[in-house]
Motif scaffolding. Structure first.
Motif, PDB file in Angstrom:
ATOM      1  N   ARG A   1       0.807  -1.207   0.000  1.00  0.00           N
ATOM      2  CA  ARG A   1       0.000   0.000   0.000  1.00  0.00           C
ATOM      3  C   ARG A   1       0.846   1.264   0.000  1.00  0.00           C
ATOM      4  NH1 ARG A   1      -3.396   0.177   4.924  1.00  0.00           N
ATOM      5  NH2 ARG A   1      -1.721  -0.995   5.904  1.00  0.00           N
ATOM      6  N   ALA A   2       2.061   1.197   0.465  1.00  0.00           N
ATOM      7  CA  ALA A   2       2.888   2.391   0.542  1.00  0.00           C
ATOM      8  C   ALA A   2       4.343   1.980   0.495  1.00  0.00           C
ATOM      9  CB  ALA A   2       2.596   3.166   1.829  1.00  0.00           C
ATOM     10  N   GLU A   3       5.201   2.938   0.305  1.00  0.00           N
ATOM     11  CA  GLU A   3       6.613   2.646   0.186  1.00  0.00           C
ATOM     12  C   GLU A   3       7.304   2.775   1.535  1.00  0.00           C
ATOM     13  OE1 GLU A   3       8.324   4.973  -2.860  1.00  0.00           O
ATOM     14  OE2 GLU A   3       7.353   3.839  -4.462  1.00  0.00           O
ATOM     15  N   SER A   4       8.241   1.870   1.792  1.00  0.00           N
ATOM     16  CA  SER A   4       8.972   1.878   3.052  1.00  0.00           C
ATOM     17  C   SER A   4      10.231   2.710   2.917  1.00  0.00           C
ATOM     18  CB  SER A   4       9.336   0.445   3.441  1.00  0.00           C
ATOM     19  OG  SER A   4      10.243   0.436   4.502  1.00  0.00           O
ATOM     20  N   VAL A   5      10.622   3.371   4.001  1.00  0.00           N
ATOM     21  CA  VAL A   5      11.866   4.128   4.004  1.00  0.00           C
ATOM     22  C   VAL A   5      12.773   3.640   5.125  1.00  0.00           C
ATOM     23  CG1 VAL A   5      10.864   6.188   2.965  1.00  0.00           C
ATOM     24  CG2 VAL A   5      10.794   5.902   5.442  1.00  0.00           C
ATOM     25  N   ARG A   6      12.499   2.452   5.672  1.00  0.00           N
ATOM     26  CA  ARG A   6      13.253   1.959   6.820  1.00  0.00           C
ATOM     27  C   ARG A   6      13.683   0.515   6.576  1.00  0.00           C
ATOM     28  NH1 ARG A   6      10.339   2.847  12.347  1.00  0.00           N
ATOM     29  NH2 ARG A   6      10.695   4.963  11.650  1.00  0.00           N
ATOM     30  N   ASN A   7      14.850   0.171   7.052  1.00  0.00           N
ATOM     31  CA  ASN A   7      15.292  -1.215   7.011  1.00  0.00           C
ATOM     32  C   ASN A   7      14.338  -2.033   7.869  1.00  0.00           C
ATOM     33  OD1 ASN A   7      16.714  -3.555   6.763  1.00  0.00           O
ATOM     34  ND2 ASN A   7      18.462  -2.899   7.984  1.00  0.00           N
ATOM     35  N   GLU A   8      13.537  -2.910   7.245  1.00  0.00           N
ATOM     36  CA  GLU A   8      12.386  -3.479   7.931  1.00  0.00           C
ATOM     37  C   GLU A   8      12.745  -4.516   8.996  1.00  0.00           C
ATOM     38  OE1 GLU A   8      10.684  -2.760   3.597  1.00  0.00           O
ATOM     39  OE2 GLU A   8      12.095  -4.267   4.232  1.00  0.00           O
ATOM     40  N   VAL A   9      13.802  -5.278   8.808  1.00  0.00           N
ATOM     41  CA  VAL A   9      14.210  -6.310   9.762  1.00  0.00           C
ATOM     42  C   VAL A   9      15.695  -6.117  10.076  1.00  0.00           C
ATOM     43  CG1 VAL A   9      14.594  -8.793  10.063  1.00  0.00           C
ATOM     44  CG2 VAL A   9      12.483  -7.988   9.026  1.00  0.00           C
ATOM     45  N   PRO A  10      16.093  -6.196  11.348  1.00  0.00           N
ATOM     46  CA  PRO A  10      17.522  -6.062  11.667  1.00  0.00           C
ATOM     47  C   PRO A  10      18.375  -7.036  10.861  1.00  0.00           C
ATOM     48  CG  PRO A  10      16.216  -6.035  13.674  1.00  0.00           C
ATOM     49  CD  PRO A  10      15.274  -6.372  12.549  1.00  0.00           C
TER      50      PRO A  10
ATOM     51  N   SER B   1      20.072  11.352   3.254  1.00  0.00           N
ATOM     52  CA  SER B   1      20.954  12.013   4.219  1.00  0.00           C
ATOM     53  C   SER B   1      20.652  11.649   5.666  1.00  0.00           C
ATOM     54  CB  SER B   1      20.840  13.538   4.055  1.00  0.00           C
ATOM     55  OG  SER B   1      19.505  13.973   4.255  1.00  0.00           O
ATOM     56  N   ASP B   2      19.992  10.517   5.904  1.00  0.00           N
ATOM     57  CA  ASP B   2      19.681  10.120   7.278  1.00  0.00           C
ATOM     58  C   ASP B   2      20.900   9.491   7.934  1.00  0.00           C
ATOM     59  OD1 ASP B   2      17.103  11.011   7.049  1.00  0.00           O
ATOM     60  OD2 ASP B   2      16.261   9.060   6.535  1.00  0.00           O
ATOM     61  N   ILE B   3      21.311  10.035   9.065  1.00  0.00           N
ATOM     62  CA  ILE B   3      22.423   9.495   9.836  1.00  0.00           C
ATOM     63  C   ILE B   3      21.993   9.446  11.294  1.00  0.00           C
ATOM     64  CG2 ILE B   3      24.820   9.809  10.559  1.00  0.00           C
ATOM     65  CD1 ILE B   3      25.326  11.340   8.003  1.00  0.00           C
TER      66      ILE B   3
ATOM     67  N   GLU C   1      15.407   8.723  13.098  1.00  0.00           N
ATOM     68  CA  GLU C   1      15.393   8.200  11.730  1.00  0.00           C
ATOM     69  C   GLU C   1      15.347   6.685  11.680  1.00  0.00           C
ATOM     70  OE1 GLU C   1      17.645  10.142  13.011  1.00  0.00           O
ATOM     71  OE2 GLU C   1      17.516  12.094  12.003  1.00  0.00           O
ATOM     72  N   PHE C   2      15.862   6.001  12.713  1.00  0.00           N
ATOM     73  CA  PHE C   2      15.990   4.543  12.675  1.00  0.00           C
ATOM     74  C   PHE C   2      15.291   3.855  13.839  1.00  0.00           C
ATOM     75  CE2 PHE C   2      19.630   6.467  10.570  1.00  0.00           C
ATOM     76  CZ  PHE C   2      19.617   5.831   9.340  1.00  0.00           C
ATOM     77  N   ARG C   3      14.568   4.587  14.637  1.00  0.00           N
ATOM     78  CA  ARG C   3      13.926   4.020  15.822  1.00  0.00           C
ATOM     79  C   ARG C   3      12.552   3.449  15.481  1.00  0.00           C
ATOM     80  NH1 ARG C   3      14.180   8.306  18.969  1.00  0.00           N
ATOM     81  NH2 ARG C   3      12.112   9.074  18.424  1.00  0.00           N
ATOM     82  N   GLU C   4      12.281   2.238  15.991  1.00  0.00           N
ATOM     83  CA  GLU C   4      10.951   1.661  15.865  1.00  0.00           C
ATOM     84  C   GLU C   4      10.004   2.371  16.835  1.00  0.00           C
ATOM     85  OE1 GLU C   4       9.934  -0.401  13.656  1.00  0.00           O
ATOM     86  OE2 GLU C   4      11.907  -0.763  12.778  1.00  0.00           O
ATOM     87  N   PRO C   5       8.691   2.375  16.545  1.00  0.00           N
ATOM     88  CA  PRO C   5       7.741   3.102  17.399  1.00  0.00           C
ATOM     89  C   PRO C   5       7.631   2.565  18.820  1.00  0.00           C
ATOM     90  CG  PRO C   5       6.794   2.629  15.242  1.00  0.00           C
ATOM     91  CD  PRO C   5       8.051   1.842  15.333  1.00  0.00           C
ATOM     92  N   GLY C   6       7.918   1.278  19.022  1.00  0.00           N
ATOM     93  CA  GLY C   6       7.785   0.689  20.350  1.00  0.00           C
ATOM     94  C   GLY C   6       8.589  -0.580  20.463  1.00  0.00           C
ATOM     95  N   PRO C   7       8.615  -1.218  21.642  1.00  0.00           N
ATOM     96  CA  PRO C   7       9.340  -2.480  21.813  1.00  0.00           C
ATOM     97  C   PRO C   7       8.785  -3.561  20.893  1.00  0.00           C
ATOM     98  CG  PRO C   7       8.700  -1.541  23.930  1.00  0.00           C
ATOM     99  CD  PRO C   7       7.972  -0.762  22.892  1.00  0.00           C
ATOM    100  N   GLU C   8       9.679  -4.409  20.370  1.00  0.00           N
ATOM    101  CA  GLU C   8       9.258  -5.466  19.445  1.00  0.00           C
ATOM    102  C   GLU C   8       9.826  -6.807  19.911  1.00  0.00           C
ATOM    103  OE1 GLU C   8       8.622  -2.849  15.397  1.00  0.00           O
ATOM    104  OE2 GLU C   8      10.159  -4.415  15.415  1.00  0.00           O
TER     105      GLU C   8
END
Length: 266
Positions: free
Chosen positions: A18-27, A92-94, A128-135
């Motif tokens: 449904r939408a494009e991801s901008v985050r590395n989805e799995v460690p 430019s995300d660091i 920039e790289f933080r998940e919204p909550g504990p996983e």
């Protein structure tokens, strides 16, 4: 192995992205194969790794330097900590990635081996790289030795947090691996990994496969290189990773010192 992953992911009931991801989805660590028992009694393993991951059309390329620490605490149990420390993603995300902690129990040892693991990823990174909550992630790891060969399988599920009003979701992951030990110095690995959904807004699957080579310098030091190719329409296109492992036995740090000779002969 890729065909088996396709059947597994299809049975999970995939939906259209449904939408494009901008985050590395799995460690990155979780995309690599794992064995039920790979630490000796009292052994500690420290690993430093770096990777570059080229993405397809849904996200910018990313790179990171990370670490993994694992400690055998006896009776088949180990504790571990891992995470990407400095991370970068186009344009430019660091920042810093999240850190995870977990335990693993090797409850079946021998020719057949099995373990259960629980890991909890904390939202400890920068924005920039933080998940919204504990996983939390629960995994079952299986392997079987055939001489110099050792096939392995990892099945895991993650209860993942969402943001922007999306519901939390449950992600399943399957990794199939085959390790071959040529001798005490050289070893090779083949693996395939798939998981679904990719994230809370992209419910498609991700499938990849790779090859690794490990050079064991001595009983404490080893070096590895891993190349991975993505086979899905979106997500990772390719990645290359380098890692260095240093292992030692915790008991050797606390050995009693040899008594000094008695100078006076008493």
């Amino acid at each position: 192995m890729v065909g088996v992953l396709g059947l597994f992911l299809a049975s999970a009931g995939l939906q259209t992205a449904r939408a494009e991801s901008v985050r590395n989805e799995v460690p990155w660590v979780r995309l690599m194969p794992e064995k039920p028992a790979d630490l000796e009694s009292g052994e500690c393993l420290l690993e430093a790794y770096t990777y570059y991951m080229g993405y397809k059309k849904n996200a910018g390329d990313c790179a990171a330097v990370g670490g993994l620490a694992r400690f055998d605490i006896g009776h088949g149990w180990e504790v571990r900590f891992f995470g990407d420390i400095p991370s970068w993603q186009q344009p430019s995300d660091i920042g810093l990635g999240d850190v995870a902690a977990g335990v693993k129990w090797n409850f079946l040892k021998g020719e057949y081996s099995a373990a259960a693991a629980f890991d909890l990823e904390f939202p400890s990174g920068t924005k920039e790289f933080r998940e919204p909550g504990p996983e939390p992630t629960l995994s079952l790891i299986l392997s079987r030795k055939f001489g110099s060969f050792e096939p392995s399988c990892t099945v895991s599920g993650t209860y993942a947090s969402s943001e922007d009003g999306e519901k939390d979701y449950f992600s399943t992951l399957l990794t199939l691996g085959l390790d071959y030990t040529l001798n005490d110095v050289h070893s090779f690995g083949l693996f395939a990994t798939g998981y679904t959904p990719a994230n809370s807004t992209d419910h498609s699957s991700r499938i990849s496969a790779g090859i690794s080579y490990t050079f064991t310098l001595d009983e404490c030091n080893s070096y590895s290189i891993t190349f991975t190719k993505g086979f899905s329409e979106r997500g990772m296109d390719w990645s290359i990773a380098l890692s260095f492992d240093y292992s030692f036995n915790i008991h050797s740090l606390f050995r009693a010192k040899r008594p000094l000779p008695d100078r006076y002969g008493g």
